[in-house]
Structures are given as structure tokens and as C-alpha cells.
Design a protein around this motif. Structure first.
Motif, PDB file in Angstrom:
ATOM      1  N   PHE A 164       0.838  -1.197   0.000  1.00  0.00           N
ATOM      2  CA  PHE A 164       0.000   0.000   0.000  1.00  0.00           C
ATOM      3  C   PHE A 164       0.869   1.242   0.000  1.00  0.00           C
ATOM      4  N   SER A 165       0.254   2.350  -0.369  1.00  0.00           N
ATOM      5  CA  SER A 165       0.916   3.645  -0.260  1.00  0.00           C
ATOM      6  C   SER A 165      -0.024   4.625   0.415  1.00  0.00           C
ATOM      7  N   ALA A 166       0.568   5.554   1.143  1.00  0.00           N
ATOM      8  CA  ALA A 166      -0.199   6.617   1.803  1.00  0.00           C
ATOM      9  C   ALA A 166       0.557   7.915   1.590  1.00  0.00           C
ATOM     10  N   THR A 167      -0.073   8.860   0.935  1.00  0.00           N
ATOM     11  CA  THR A 167       0.566  10.133   0.648  1.00  0.00           C
ATOM     12  C   THR A 167      -0.387  11.276   0.964  1.00  0.00           C
ATOM     13  N   GLN A 168       0.147  12.490   0.913  1.00  0.00           N
ATOM     14  CA  GLN A 168      -0.626  13.703   1.178  1.00  0.00           C
ATOM     15  C   GLN A 168      -1.250  13.675   2.572  1.00  0.00           C
ATOM     16  N   LEU A 169      -0.432  13.212   3.549  1.00  0.00           N
ATOM     17  CA  LEU A 169      -0.913  13.185   4.919  1.00  0.00           C
ATOM     18  C   LEU A 169      -1.246  14.594   5.391  1.00  0.00           C
ATOM     19  N   THR A 211      -4.975  -4.195  12.608  1.00  0.00           N
ATOM     20  CA  THR A 211      -4.162  -3.010  12.394  1.00  0.00           C
ATOM     21  C   THR A 211      -2.823  -3.466  11.843  1.00  0.00           C
ATOM     22  N   VAL A 212      -2.482  -3.044  10.634  1.00  0.00           N
ATOM     23  CA  VAL A 212      -1.312  -3.587   9.940  1.00  0.00           C
ATOM     24  C   VAL A 212      -0.099  -2.673  10.010  1.00  0.00           C
ATOM     25  N   ALA A 213      -0.295  -1.400  10.356  1.00  0.00           N
ATOM     26  CA  ALA A 213       0.837  -0.467  10.425  1.00  0.00           C
ATOM     27  C   ALA A 213       0.384   0.785  11.149  1.00  0.00           C
ATOM     28  N   THR A 214       1.355   1.530  11.654  1.00  0.00           N
ATOM     29  CA  THR A 214       1.127   2.875  12.162  1.00  0.00           C
ATOM     30  C   THR A 214       2.120   3.784  11.454  1.00  0.00           C
ATOM     31  N   ILE A 215       1.611   4.832  10.826  1.00  0.00           N
ATOM     32  CA  ILE A 215       2.467   5.702  10.012  1.00  0.00           C
ATOM     33  C   ILE A 215       2.411   7.133  10.538  1.00  0.00           C
ATOM     34  N   HIS A 216       3.490   7.880  10.260  1.00  0.00           N
ATOM     35  CA  HIS A 216       3.569   9.288  10.659  1.00  0.00           C
ATOM     36  C   HIS A 216       3.883  10.193   9.472  1.00  0.00           C
ATOM     37  N   GLN A 217       4.154   9.583   8.306  1.00  0.00           N
ATOM     38  CA  GLN A 217       4.555  10.344   7.130  1.00  0.00           C
ATOM     39  C   GLN A 217       4.177   9.551   5.886  1.00  0.00           C
ATOM     40  N   ASP A 218       4.400  10.154   4.719  1.00  0.00           N
ATOM     41  CA  ASP A 218       4.116   9.454   3.472  1.00  0.00           C
ATOM     42  C   ASP A 218       4.829   8.105   3.480  1.00  0.00           C
ATOM     43  N   THR A 219       4.119   7.074   3.042  1.00  0.00           N
ATOM     44  CA  THR A 219       4.614   5.703   3.190  1.00  0.00           C
ATOM     45  C   THR A 219       4.307   4.878   1.958  1.00  0.00           C
ATOM     46  N   ASP A 220       5.250   4.038   1.572  1.00  0.00           N
ATOM     47  CA  ASP A 220       5.040   3.002   0.568  1.00  0.00           C
ATOM     48  C   ASP A 220       5.624   1.731   1.173  1.00  0.00           C
TER      49      ASP A 220
END
Length: 271
Positions: A164-169, A211-220
Motif C-alpha cells: 500500500f501507499s499513503a501520501t498527502q498526509l 491493524t497492519v501499520a502505524t504511520i507518521h509520514q508518506d509511506t510506501d
């Protein structure tokens, strides 16, 4: 709690009659801009006589587009506390009961109840109240979301690998990334309890939540979710993988994605 069932007039004004969730999601391409999603959680039970109207409401809105173009993605989470009253809901799990308990604490409720809808982790109300749902969907159209995407998913041995990717936090505050596998459709013949003698139909039935991850910034990233054996329930319908980002403390859901998911399992083997 036994709310009076009404016709779905308010929802009709808010939703456009478009394709169902499996079709809408199956046609999505990774190269296209992500679909804006509003997540509707329904806490329900087959032992609750007030729940079938809420189950029906979720079926009506699941996979539809709102007037502002958001895709409604439902999750039916079956709780356990009705099981002691004559009928053990075959789709129930303490995982969903615990999740509802945390929402009750966050929203300052005196107790949990069914049916309950929670929209994007921010608004809660009686799950058969179509007017409240219509207003909640309209409210969520104003909320900013992050860009969360499921890039791929597959079963690898004893786990599910999710890229997965998470951007534009929106901030640097921690976000929990939660993965749910759902049955697109499930039916049950209820033999006892308040719904005894009824055949019930559900959509988007949660079968696995982690819950598979905890993120604080853009992530791939790629995460591996352990596979669990259920208690003999067969997986006869199609399935979806739903991924969403939720603020710590089971707060606002600020991004979601959903994709069809194939269970390449042997006969009698379940996720």
C-alpha cells in the motif's frame, strides 16, 4: 432500541443509482486517480430484531455514489453480546464488539447498542436512521482525505501480503492503517432468538480485521497480515479487501481504499 423503520426517501436524494460495490471497485485501475471513499461501519447482530432494517439500509447504500461523487463502502461488523439471548450469530466476533466498545468510549455513550452506524469514525447514530445517514454522508464530503491506495494484495503461505501507499498526509500525527476482509454477500437462516424463522441477508460482512501499520509520514510499504482460521464458516461469496487510515484513539478515518480480493484457498480452508 427499536427505531421505527422508514422509507428510504432521504437517502435517495443523496445517492445516485449507480453500479454496485463489486462492479465499481473491479473496474478501478491503479493508474487512475483514487476514488474518494466514505466508510460506513454498521454494528449489528442476527439476534437483534431492530437490526434487519439497518442491514437493509446498508445494502441500499453500499457501493453507491453520493451526490458529490464519493463511493460509499460499507462494513457489517457483527457483535457478540446478543449471542447469549438465544441465537449465536455465525458472523459475530469479539473483535467487532471490542471495536464498538472503543467507539462508545470515544463518543461518550453510556453503553453500546445495535444497530449502530459510524461514518468515517466521526459520526454515530442508530443504524436504521436514513435521514441521519444522508446528513452524515453530506458532511463527509467536506472533509479532507489522504491518498491511501492498495497497490497489490495476495496470499503468501500463512499470511496476506498487502502493498500500500499513503501520501498527502494531513499532519504528522500517527495514523493506524487497518485492513479488513469482507464477504460481499452472506445469508443466514436464523432458527432462534428475536429473528427466529427469518432468512437474513448481509453485505460487506467483516471476516478479518487487523491493524497492519502505524504511520507518521508518506509511506510506501508491504505488510504481512497473518491468516486466521474461522470456525468452519464457508466462504461462498466474493470478497473485498478494505484498507483505511484512522487517527489514534479510534478517531477520524481520513482515507480508505477497497479492492476485490480472491481467496485462493483449498476446500474447507478459511481466512
Amino acid at each position: 432500541m427499536n427505531p421505527v423503520r422508514k422509507t428510504i426517501t432521504a437517502i435517495a436524494a443523496c445517492l445516485l443509482a449507480v453500479s454496485t460495490l463489486p462492479t465499481a471497485l473491479s473496474q478501478a485501475k491503479h493508474t487512475e486517480p483514487p476514488q474518494s471513499i466514505v466508510l460506513v461501519e454498521l454494528f449489528t447482530s442476527e439476534g437483534c430484531s431492530s437490526c434487519p432494517p439497518a442491514d437493509e439500509l446498508l445494502r441500499k447504500v453500499n457501493g453507491r455514489l453520493t451526490a458529490t461523487g464519493q463511493l460509499v463502502v460499507g462494513i457489517s461488523e457483527h457483535v457478540t453480546y446478543w449471542n447469549r439471548l438465544g441465537w449465536t450469530d455465525p458472523f459475530s466476533s469479539s473483535t467487532y464488539t471490542d471495536r464498538q466498545d472503543r467507539y462508545a468510549t470515544r463518543f461518550g455513550l453510556d453503553s453500546v447498542y445495535t444497530p449502530q452506524m459510524v461514518v468515517d469514525g466521526q459520526q454515530q447514530f442508530v443504524g436504521s436512521n436514513e435521514a441521519r445517514l444522508s446528513q452524515a454522508l453530506a458532511n463527509q464530503a467536506k472533509e479532507k482525505k489522504i491518498n491511501l491506495r492498495i497497490l497489490s494484495s495476495e496470499i503468501q503461505g500463512g499470511s496476506i501480503a498487502i502493498h500500500f501507499s499513503a501520501t498527502q498526509l494531513l499532519s504528522k500525527r500517527p495514523l493506524n492503517i487497518v485492513a479488513i476482509v469482507t464477504d460481499d454477500l452472506a445469508t443466514s437462516k436464523v432458527l432462534r432468538g428475536e429473528n427466529g424463522g427469518r432468512s437474513l441477508q448481509h453485505v460487506a460482512v467483516a471476516r478479518s480485521l487487523a491493524t497492519v501499520a502505524t504511520i507518521h509520514q508518506d509511506t510506501d510499504a508491504t505488510v504481512n497480515v497473518p491468516r486466521n482460521r474461522s470456525d468452519g464458516i464457508t466462504w461462498e461469496s466474493a470478497h473485498h479487501l478494505i484498507l483505511f487510515a484512522q487517527e489514534a484513539g479510534q478517531g477520524a478515518i481520513v482515507g480508505s481504499d477497497a479492492k476485490p480480493f480472491a481467496l485462493a484457498t483449498a476446500r474447507g480452508e478459511n481466512l
